[in-house]
Design an enzyme around this catalytic site. Structure first.
Site, PDB file in Angstrom:
ATOM      1  N   ASP A   1       0.817  -1.204   0.000  1.00 23.69           N
ATOM      2  CA  ASP A   1       0.000   0.000   0.000  1.00 23.69           C
ATOM      3  C   ASP A   1       0.856   1.261   0.000  1.00 23.69           C
ATOM      4  O   ASP A   1       1.838   1.347   0.744  1.00 23.69           O
ATOM      5  CB  ASP A   1      -0.864  -0.045   1.273  1.00 23.69           C
ATOM      6  CG  ASP A   1      -1.850   1.078   1.359  1.00 23.69           C
ATOM      7  OD1 ASP A   1      -2.727   1.138   0.488  1.00 23.69           O
ATOM      8  OD2 ASP A   1      -1.748   1.898   2.293  1.00 23.69           O
TER       9      ASP A   1
ATOM     10  N   GLU B   1       1.323  -0.463  -5.085  1.00 24.64           N
ATOM     11  CA  GLU B   1       0.334   0.575  -5.295  1.00 24.64           C
ATOM     12  C   GLU B   1       1.079   1.905  -5.340  1.00 24.64           C
ATOM     13  O   GLU B   1       1.406   2.469  -4.301  1.00 24.64           O
ATOM     14  CB  GLU B   1      -0.712   0.626  -4.173  1.00 24.64           C
ATOM     15  CG  GLU B   1      -1.829   1.590  -4.534  1.00 24.64           C
ATOM     16  CD  GLU B   1      -2.450   2.374  -3.380  1.00 24.64           C
ATOM     17  OE1 GLU B   1      -3.525   2.917  -3.581  1.00 24.64           O
ATOM     18  OE2 GLU B   1      -1.845   2.481  -2.298  1.00 24.64           O
TER      19      GLU B   1
HETATM   20  C1  GLC Z   1      -4.444   3.102  -0.236  1.00 23.98           C
HETATM   21  C2  GLC Z   1      -5.724   2.301  -0.115  1.00 23.98           C
HETATM   22  C3  GLC Z   1      -6.826   3.170   0.438  1.00 23.98           C
HETATM   23  C4  GLC Z   1      -6.395   3.743   1.763  1.00 23.98           C
HETATM   24  C5  GLC Z   1      -5.054   4.463   1.639  1.00 23.98           C
HETATM   25  C6  GLC Z   1      -4.485   4.817   2.967  1.00 23.98           C
HETATM   26  O1  GLC Z   1      -4.533   4.091  -1.193  1.00 23.98           O
HETATM   27  O2  GLC Z   1      -6.077   1.754  -1.356  1.00 23.98           O
HETATM   28  O3  GLC Z   1      -8.032   2.471   0.566  1.00 23.98           O
HETATM   29  O4  GLC Z   1      -7.366   4.621   2.241  1.00 23.98           O
HETATM   30  O5  GLC Z   1      -4.095   3.645   1.004  1.00 23.98           O
HETATM   31  O6  GLC Z   1      -4.043   3.667   3.624  1.00 23.98           O
END
Ligand code: GLC
Length: 560
Positions: free
Chosen positions: A204, A246
């Site tokens: 993440d 991500e």
């Molecule tokens: C990422 C996740 C999202 C979350 C963010 C903070 O972007 O996909 O759902 O709110 O991280 O952890």
């Protein structure tokens, strides 16, 4: 041998993203759990997916749907026990389904014991786990991500008597990666879950690990160096497991997350996603072809991960301001549909529940270069609820049957964690798995077929891509090739029938075989190859070089 034993398994895999709380509730408390998910593995196996991406299931106050972790080494009690998790994992593996989970490296919940200790005193051994400051004026070049709720990336903590740094919600303090203890702690967390047998992580928010004055604090060299350490741990001890990044960034910046093939195995292609929506709405292939001209090549073992929707808003961060305006105009006329910089709706409502458009979008997802992810419920065309706060409108319970609570839970409906979809078009009474299992032409069965064909076509995961440039710009035509095999993919982005003429002389003599019906099309010659497409129609052709097509098909050849 199962194809998934291949260390490059992720190149051929079809992923499926779900939240355990949303899938199936086995103990009637209104919240999905691991025994429930285990009970539904037969469904996922039947659907044909290869890898589950499990959204966060750790102990958490759930102020950001579990992305606010308060304990990295446990399971949220409402979802079951670590033993239930192990059973789920074993049962998934027994069905040749792999499991990756979220690794949330950038921040914790403010309820995490580390933060609770850190805020107590500047002398606390955990103080340096987070990023503190006496002023809120540092790192001013860093943008704010959750613009709907946050005014600053600094929040004053009255207990600590200092500001702490956070890139997301103010209840999610960022960890301090300049501290070697933090770096080690996260490596240990990773090992803990890999030792349980997990197949990897969706990592993440990876661009934001380090902060440096004068920069936007994204994609810093220090961040990449640490991420390569995570990868090193995998290569060292856990071969065959993967890291998926991500990094919501432009392709040139995402490219760095693959490094020399020694950082991430996979990364989401964020900028492609909104451009698929733009292309179909504007009936013009250029948003898609343009983004590929800006997409650099990636090292051979690496792979893009493609998606149409996920648990977040349909992010428009990787759009120009004109493109963003267009997307809001096209897909979020009602301000209730907007969240942060994006649109909080599901695929089927975005496509106005037009089956042809839903198929077209999925066909793009499955044929452009990368491995596709399906967001739970999109395989049955589930709707959303724009009235729910935050991004909850796309996080409602999976719709299994037309029974109470969509067959998701036997709890009293008021106890279910979010209401099931009841609007007239997408109501669970009509849109549910049970209704779609039998009818051969249901969306669900079409998705299943799509997955089957994809799995029979390794070139879609591994092959090269070339776009053809026919004069009709409403038609997107791409060629995928791998180890001497070729597929030609033709998509009509328009809501009206379209003709297209292709120069396929390179394949002179080949016979295109349409893969959904296994229909043989006219042989390719030196002449322009002409096709007509129905509104939003698509063809997947395997170009087969038959020695002498006449010999095999006899009179049928002349009948075409
Ligand atoms: C990422 C996740 C999202 C979350 C963010 C903070 O972007 O996909 O759902 O709110 O991280 O952890």
């Amino acid at each position: 041998m199962s194809p998934l034993r291949d260390p490059l398994w992720y190149k051929d895999a079809v992923f499926y993203e779900l939240h355990v709380k949303a899938f199936f509730d086995s103990n009637a408390d209104g919240v999905g759990d691991f025994p429930g998910l285990t009970a539904k593995l037969d469904y996922l196996q039947w659907l044909g997916i290869n890898c589950i991406w499990l959204l966060p299931f750790y102990p958490s106050p759930f102020k950001d749907d579990g992305y606010d972790i308060s304990d990295y080494r446990n399971i949220h009690s409402g979802f079951g026990t670590v033993q239930d998790f192990r059973t789920f994992l074993d049962e998934a593996h027994r069905r040749d389904i792999r499991v990756i989970v979220d690794l949330i490296v950038n921040h914790t919940s403010d309820q995490h014991a580390w933060f609770q200790e850190a805020r107590l005193s500047p002398l606390s051994p955990k103080r340096q786990y987070y990023v503190w400051s006496d002023t809120d004026q540092r790192y001013r070049k860093a943008r704010i991500i959750f613009i709907d709720t946050e005014k600053s990336n600094w929040t004053w903590d009255p207990e600590a008597k200092a500001y702490y740094w956070h890139r997301f919600f103010s209840h999610q303090p960022d960890l301090n990666y300049d501290n070697p203890e933090v770096r080690q702690a996260m490596l240990d967390v990773m090992s803990y879950w890999l030792d349980l047998g997990l197949d990897g992580f969706r990592c993440d928010a990876v661009p934001y690990l380090f902060e440096r004055e004068g920069t936007n604090c994204e994609n810093l060299p220090e961040t990449h160096a640490y991420l390569r350490e995570l990868r090193h741990r995998i290569d060292d001890r856990y071969q065959g497991r993967i890291l998926l990044a991500e990094a919501n960034q432009w392709p040139s910046d995402v490219r760095a997350y693959f490094a020399d093939g020694d950082e991430f195995h996979m990364a989401f292609h964020f900028p492609l996603m909104p451009r698929m929506y733009m292309a179909v709405r504007s009936e013009d292939r250029r948003p898609i072809t343009d983004i590929f001209t800006h997409t650099p090549a990636i090292p051979d073992p690496c792979q893009w991960c493609l998606f149409l929707r996920n648990h977040d808003e349909l992010t428009l961060e990787m759009c120009t301001s004109e493109e963003r305006d267009y997307m809001y105009y096209a897909y979020a006329a009602d301000p209730l549909m907007r969240r942060n910089i994006g649109i909080a709706r599901r695929l089927a409502p975005l496509m106005e529940n037009d089956r042809r458009k839903i198929e077209l979008m999925n066909s793009l997802l499955f044929t452009l270069p990368g491995s596709p992810i399906i967001y739970y419920g999109d395989e049955i065309g589930m709707g959303d609820n724009v009235h729910l706060g935050d991004r909850n409108g796309v996080r409602t319970p999976m719709q299994w049957t037309s029974d109470r609570n969509a067959g998701f839970s036997k709890a009293d409906p008021t106890q279910v964690y979010l209401p099931v979809i009841t609007d007239p078009v997408f109501s669970y009474q009509a849109t549910n798995v049970e209704n779609q299992v039998q009818p051969p032409h249901s969306l669900l069965n079409w998705m299943r077929r799509l997955i089957t064909i994809r799995k029979q076509s390794p070139l879609l995961g591994r092959g090269t891509i070339d776009f053809l440039r026919p004069r009709n710009e409403k038609v997107l035509v791409h060629l995928r090739e791998f180890q001497g095999e070729a597929m030609l993919l033709v998509h009509n982005l328009a809501g009206s029938a379209q003709p297209v003429e292709l120069d396929l002389r390179r394949f002179r003599g080949a016979v295109p075989i349409e893969q959904f019906g296994l229909t043989r099309f006219p042989q390719i010659s030196d002449h322009p190859y002409q096709l007509s497409l129905s509104p939003y129609g698509y063809y997947w052709f395997r170009l087969s070089q038959l020695e002498d097509p006449r010999a095999q098909y006899g009179i049928e050849d002349t009948a075409i």
